[in-house]
Design a protein around this motif. Structure first.
Motif, short mmCIF file in Angstrom:
data_model
loop_
_atom_site.label_atom_id
_atom_site.label_comp_id
_atom_site.label_asym_id
_atom_site.label_seq_id
_atom_site.Cartn_x
_atom_site.Cartn_y
_atom_site.Cartn_z
N GLY A 48 -46.93 11.18 -1.43
CA GLY A 48 -45.76 10.47 -1.93
C GLY A 48 -45.59 9.14 -1.22
O GLY A 48 -46.30 8.82 -0.26
N ASP A 49 -44.62 8.38 -1.66
CA ASP A 49 -44.40 7.05 -1.07
C ASP A 49 -43.18 7.00 -0.16
O ASP A 49 -42.76 5.93 0.26
N GLY A 50 -42.62 8.18 0.17
CA GLY A 50 -41.45 8.19 1.02
C GLY A 50 -40.17 7.78 0.33
O GLY A 50 -39.15 7.56 0.97
N GLY A 51 -40.24 7.70 -1.01
CA GLY A 51 -39.07 7.30 -1.79
C GLY A 51 -38.18 8.47 -2.14
O GLY A 51 -38.10 9.45 -1.41
N ALA A 52 -37.59 8.40 -3.32
CA ALA A 52 -36.57 9.38 -3.69
C ALA A 52 -37.13 10.78 -3.86
O ALA A 52 -36.41 11.76 -3.64
N PHE A 53 -38.41 10.90 -4.24
CA PHE A 53 -38.96 12.23 -4.50
C PHE A 53 -38.86 13.13 -3.27
O PHE A 53 -38.46 14.28 -3.35
N TRP A 54 -39.21 12.61 -2.12
CA TRP A 54 -39.02 13.29 -0.84
C TRP A 54 -38.90 12.20 0.21
O TRP A 54 -39.91 11.72 0.75
N PRO A 55 -37.69 11.76 0.50
CA PRO A 55 -37.48 10.52 1.28
C PRO A 55 -38.06 10.59 2.68
O PRO A 55 -38.08 11.64 3.32
N ALA A 56 -38.50 9.45 3.15
CA ALA A 56 -38.99 9.34 4.53
C ALA A 56 -37.85 9.42 5.53
O ALA A 56 -38.01 9.95 6.63
N ASP A 57 -36.69 8.90 5.15
CA ASP A 57 -35.53 8.95 6.03
C ASP A 57 -35.08 10.39 6.22
O ASP A 57 -34.83 11.11 5.24
N PRO A 58 -34.97 10.87 7.46
CA PRO A 58 -34.66 12.29 7.69
C PRO A 58 -33.34 12.75 7.06
O PRO A 58 -33.26 13.87 6.56
N ALA A 59 -32.32 11.90 7.10
CA ALA A 59 -31.03 12.29 6.54
C ALA A 59 -31.12 12.44 5.02
O ALA A 59 -30.60 13.40 4.43
N ARG A 60 -31.76 11.48 4.36
CA ARG A 60 -31.91 11.57 2.91
C ARG A 60 -32.84 12.72 2.53
O ARG A 60 -32.62 13.42 1.54
N ARG A 61 -33.87 12.94 3.33
CA ARG A 61 -34.77 14.05 3.06
C ARG A 61 -34.03 15.38 3.17
O ARG A 61 -34.24 16.28 2.36
N ALA A 62 -33.15 15.48 4.14
CA ALA A 62 -32.37 16.71 4.31
C ALA A 62 -31.52 16.98 3.08
O ALA A 62 -31.32 18.14 2.68
N GLY A 63 -31.01 15.91 2.46
CA GLY A 63 -30.22 16.09 1.24
C GLY A 63 -31.04 16.71 0.12
O GLY A 63 -30.55 17.57 -0.62
N VAL A 64 -32.28 16.28 -0.01
CA VAL A 64 -33.18 16.87 -1.01
C VAL A 64 -33.52 18.30 -0.62
O VAL A 64 -33.50 19.22 -1.44
N ASP A 65 -33.84 18.50 0.67
CA ASP A 65 -34.25 19.82 1.12
C ASP A 65 -33.14 20.86 0.98
O ASP A 65 -33.41 22.03 0.69
N MET A 66 -31.90 20.46 1.22
CA MET A 66 -30.80 21.41 1.07
C MET A 66 -30.75 21.98 -0.34
O MET A 66 -30.63 23.20 -0.53
N TRP A 67 -30.86 21.10 -1.33
CA TRP A 67 -30.80 21.56 -2.71
C TRP A 67 -32.06 22.31 -3.10
O TRP A 67 -32.00 23.27 -3.90
N ALA A 68 -33.20 21.91 -2.55
CA ALA A 68 -34.43 22.65 -2.83
C ALA A 68 -34.35 24.07 -2.27
O ALA A 68 -34.72 25.04 -2.95
N GLU A 69 -33.84 24.20 -1.04
CA GLU A 69 -33.68 25.53 -0.44
C GLU A 69 -32.69 26.37 -1.24
O GLU A 69 -32.91 27.56 -1.49
N TRP A 70 -31.62 25.75 -1.66
CA TRP A 70 -30.63 26.45 -2.49
C TRP A 70 -31.27 26.89 -3.79
O TRP A 70 -31.04 28.01 -4.27
N GLY A 71 -32.09 26.03 -4.37
CA GLY A 71 -32.76 26.37 -5.62
C GLY A 71 -33.66 27.58 -5.47
O GLY A 71 -33.70 28.46 -6.33
N LYS A 72 -34.39 27.63 -4.36
CA LYS A 72 -35.30 28.75 -4.14
C LYS A 72 -34.54 30.04 -3.89
O LYS A 72 -34.87 31.09 -4.44
N GLN A 73 -33.50 29.97 -3.06
CA GLN A 73 -32.79 31.17 -2.64
C GLN A 73 -31.73 31.64 -3.63
O GLN A 73 -31.59 32.83 -3.88
N SER A 74 -30.99 30.70 -4.19
CA SER A 74 -29.83 31.07 -5.01
C SER A 74 -30.09 30.99 -6.51
O SER A 74 -29.34 31.58 -7.29
#
Length: 215
Positions: free
Chosen positions: A78-104
């Protein structure tokens, strides 16, 4: 060449293939699992100790678990953009919803609803349990309905979280079950259907999985 081991009708394989297509990566996919077998061989178990698909091989790198595969691909290609951001805070925002998607979302839908409705004979189906599962699943979708207010995708722009959450919706909207009126979720699903990678890798005939007496 990236190689994916797993049948096209596996929802977890579909998530990986959708991600690969969105990233524009050259690849091959080999049929493993279900009617194709191959997951109990020593060679496959050396890659996946649990004997489950999908498995990804990229050169000497071997990864199992769909979300781990998607994160690897995003980090590597990836390019570190919106798909999976390079910035840790923005990446965490994506990861939170991805984890929720997998679990819930995935856990609440695949076994209790899809398997119960499609992969189980009608005479063996626990209709009360299915009804409870649908009610519980719709509560999770209600959270997504709220998150999608003012957003086209889960975190605003298309991301890894949409793959983890959205790959299930083709089956959800296709199987014969009652569905609550969730207009934002439905519009979100329609947007996913317009993505060529979704249509190619997710909107796949799952009739080989259907129990002959599912009804």
């Amino acid at each position: 060449m990236i190689t994916v081991y797993g049948r096209a009708t596996s929802s977890n394989v579909q998530a990986v293939m959708w991600g690969i297509a969105e990233l524009g990566l050259e690849h091959e996919r080999l049929d493993y699992g279900h009617v194709y077998g191959g997951t109990d061989t020593p060679e496959f178990r050396a890659m996946s100790p649990h004997g489950l698909v999908p498995v990804l091989r990229d050169g000497e790198v071997v990864i199992w678990e769909s979300c781990a595969i998607l994160r690897y691909l995003a980090a590597m290609y990836g390019d570190g953009g919106a798909f999976w951001p390079a910035d840790p805070a923005r990446r965490a925002g994506v990861d939170m919803w991805a984890e929720w998607g997998k679990q819930s979302v995935a856990t609440a839908f695949t076994g209790p609803i899809f398997w119960a409705r499609v992969r189980t004979a009608a005479t063996e189906r626990d209709e009360a349990a299915l009804t409870r599962a649908i009610t519980g699943f719709e509560k999770a979708l209600g959270v997504l309905e709220g998150q999608l207010e003012g957003r086209e995708y889960v975190t605003g722009t298309f991301s890894l979280a949409d793959i983890v959450i959205g790959h299930l919706f083709f089956r959800y909207y296709d199987i014969d079950i009652p569905r609550a009126a969730l207009p934002r979720v439905r519009a979100y699903y329609d947007r996913l259907c317009d993505r060529p990678a979704y249509a190619r890798h997710v909107m796949i005939d799952y009739s080989p999985l259907r129990h002959p007496e599912a009804g």
